[in-house]
Write a protein that holds these residues in place. Structure first.
Motif, PDB file in Angstrom:
ATOM      1  N   GLU A 273       1.943   6.771  -6.925  1.00 53.24           N
ATOM      2  CA  GLU A 273       0.959   7.788  -7.313  1.00 53.24           C
ATOM      3  C   GLU A 273       1.518   9.191  -7.099  1.00 53.24           C
ATOM      4  OE1 GLU A 273      -1.912   7.458  -8.804  1.00 53.24           O
ATOM      5  OE2 GLU A 273      -1.646   5.285  -8.926  1.00 53.24           O
ATOM      6  N   LEU A 274       2.220   9.391  -6.004  1.00 55.43           N
ATOM      7  CA  LEU A 274       2.811  10.703  -5.740  1.00 55.43           C
ATOM      8  C   LEU A 274       3.881  11.051  -6.776  1.00 55.43           C
ATOM      9  CD1 LEU A 274       3.145  10.582  -1.840  1.00 55.43           C
ATOM     10  CD2 LEU A 274       1.609  12.042  -3.154  1.00 55.43           C
ATOM     11  N   LEU A 275       4.663  10.066  -7.164  1.00 57.09           N
ATOM     12  CA  LEU A 275       5.694  10.320  -8.175  1.00 57.09           C
ATOM     13  C   LEU A 275       5.076  10.629  -9.537  1.00 57.09           C
ATOM     14  CD1 LEU A 275       8.354   7.613  -7.253  1.00 57.09           C
ATOM     15  CD2 LEU A 275       8.446  10.074  -6.832  1.00 57.09           C
ATOM     16  N   ARG A 276       3.971   9.960  -9.877  1.00 58.39           N
ATOM     17  CA  ARG A 276       3.282  10.279 -11.134  1.00 58.39           C
ATOM     18  C   ARG A 276       2.771  11.721 -11.102  1.00 58.39           C
ATOM     19  NH1 ARG A 276       0.847   5.124 -10.163  1.00 58.39           N
ATOM     20  NH2 ARG A 276       1.759   3.496 -11.477  1.00 58.39           N
ATOM     21  N   ARG A 277       2.182  12.107  -9.990  1.00 56.11           N
ATOM     22  CA  ARG A 277       1.697  13.482  -9.863  1.00 56.11           C
ATOM     23  C   ARG A 277       2.854  14.483  -9.938  1.00 56.11           C
ATOM     24  NH1 ARG A 277      -0.946  16.037  -4.372  1.00 56.11           N
ATOM     25  NH2 ARG A 277      -1.303  18.156  -5.188  1.00 56.11           N
TER      26      ARG A 277
ATOM     27  N   ARG B  15       7.475   5.852   6.152  1.00 56.34           N
ATOM     28  CA  ARG B  15       6.509   4.850   6.624  1.00 56.34           C
ATOM     29  C   ARG B  15       6.810   3.477   6.039  1.00 56.34           C
ATOM     30  NH1 ARG B  15       2.805   9.179   5.613  1.00 56.34           N
ATOM     31  NH2 ARG B  15       2.224   8.198   3.629  1.00 56.34           N
ATOM     32  N   ARG B  16       7.219   3.442   4.763  1.00 56.19           N
ATOM     33  CA  ARG B  16       7.564   2.170   4.145  1.00 56.19           C
ATOM     34  C   ARG B  16       8.783   1.550   4.809  1.00 56.19           C
ATOM     35  NH1 ARG B  16       9.651   2.266  -1.947  1.00 56.19           N
ATOM     36  NH2 ARG B  16      11.341   3.304  -0.816  1.00 56.19           N
TER      37      ARG B  16
ATOM     38  N   GLY C 211       0.818  -1.209   0.000  1.00 60.87           N
ATOM     39  CA  GLY C 211       0.000   0.000   0.000  1.00 60.87           C
ATOM     40  C   GLY C 211       0.849   1.255   0.000  1.00 60.87           C
ATOM     41  N   GLU C 212       1.906   1.285   0.805  1.00 62.65           N
ATOM     42  CA  GLU C 212       2.802   2.437   0.836  1.00 62.65           C
ATOM     43  C   GLU C 212       3.523   2.613  -0.499  1.00 62.65           C
ATOM     44  OE1 GLU C 212       3.021   4.682   2.997  1.00 62.65           O
ATOM     45  OE2 GLU C 212       1.778   3.792   4.542  1.00 62.65           O
TER      46      GLU C 212
END
Length: 212
Positions: free
Chosen positions: A10-14, A180-181, A3-4
């Motif tokens: 997703e954050l890197l794509r954004r 967190r990861r 999940g992390e």
């Protein structure tokens, strides 16, 4: 842990999308600035002898034509926008007018003015336009330079600042997600080591009992 990793992806794509838009806006801003200087050069080339459009022609009472509005978030500014300033009384727009009024009250030798004369006069339409400082008939390249500058200030610069703030926010989120990861991976490793150690002790105990 998966999940992390999905959150980080997703954050890197954004981040990459924002970076691509930021790069294109920087290129557009450079093009607008180059066009502004080209138009100013054309205006000066076609100007009358002895006249030059530049800082020497600026009016001392220059006021801001655009106001920057910053939208603050939990981690700093999140968005920027440019708006037209709200209308203000003439006494606030013209520096030094308050001092002139005080001097008029102190000077008793001045003749009394009628009520109509003391009423603040409204500026003529278009007097706040900086192009009026250069006369009524300004060349078209100078008007084009003003239009390009307004486009850069109103549209490109606020978006650039907003994207830069978003990039910084996404970088912070990526760092937090990676921490967190890492914590989750360390906890899983400790759990695995404890499980292996427990299994090893159980195996040794079973072997000891069987040997007896």
């Amino acid at each position: 842990m998966s999940g992390e990793q999905h959150t980080i992806d997703e954050l890197l794509r954004r981040y990459l999308k924002l970076l691509d838009e930021y790069t294109h806006l920087r290129q557009e801003l450079q093009g607008l600035q180059a066009a502004v200087f080209q138009q100013l050069a054309r205006a000066n080339f076609s100007a009358e002898r002895g006249l030059r459009y530049g800082m020497d022609q600026y009016d001392a009472r220059m006021q801001a034509q655009r106001v920057l509005r910053i939208q603050a978030g939990d981690h700093g500014p999140t968005s920027f926008s440019v708006e037209l300033p709200a209308s203000q009384p003439e006494c606030e727009k013209t520096p030094g007018l308050e001092h002139k009024s005080e001097a008029a009250e102190i000077d008793d030798s001045r003749p009394e003015e009628s009520d109509d004369d003391t009423t603040p006069k409204q500026p003529p339409p278009g007097s706040q336009d900086p192009l009026r400082w250069f006369g009524v008939l300004v060349p078209q390249p100078l008007r084009a330079a003003q239009s390009l500058s307004i486009e850069a200030v109103e549209r490109v610069l606020p978006r650039l600042a907003s994207i830069e703030a978003e990039l910084l926010a996404v970088e912070i989120e990526v760092k937090r997600a990676r921490k967190r990861r890492a914590k989750a991976a360390a906890a899983a490793e400790r759990s695995k080591l404890e499980h292996d150690s427990s299994e090893a002790r159980r195996t040794r105990f079973t072997e000891t009992v069987d040997a007896r």
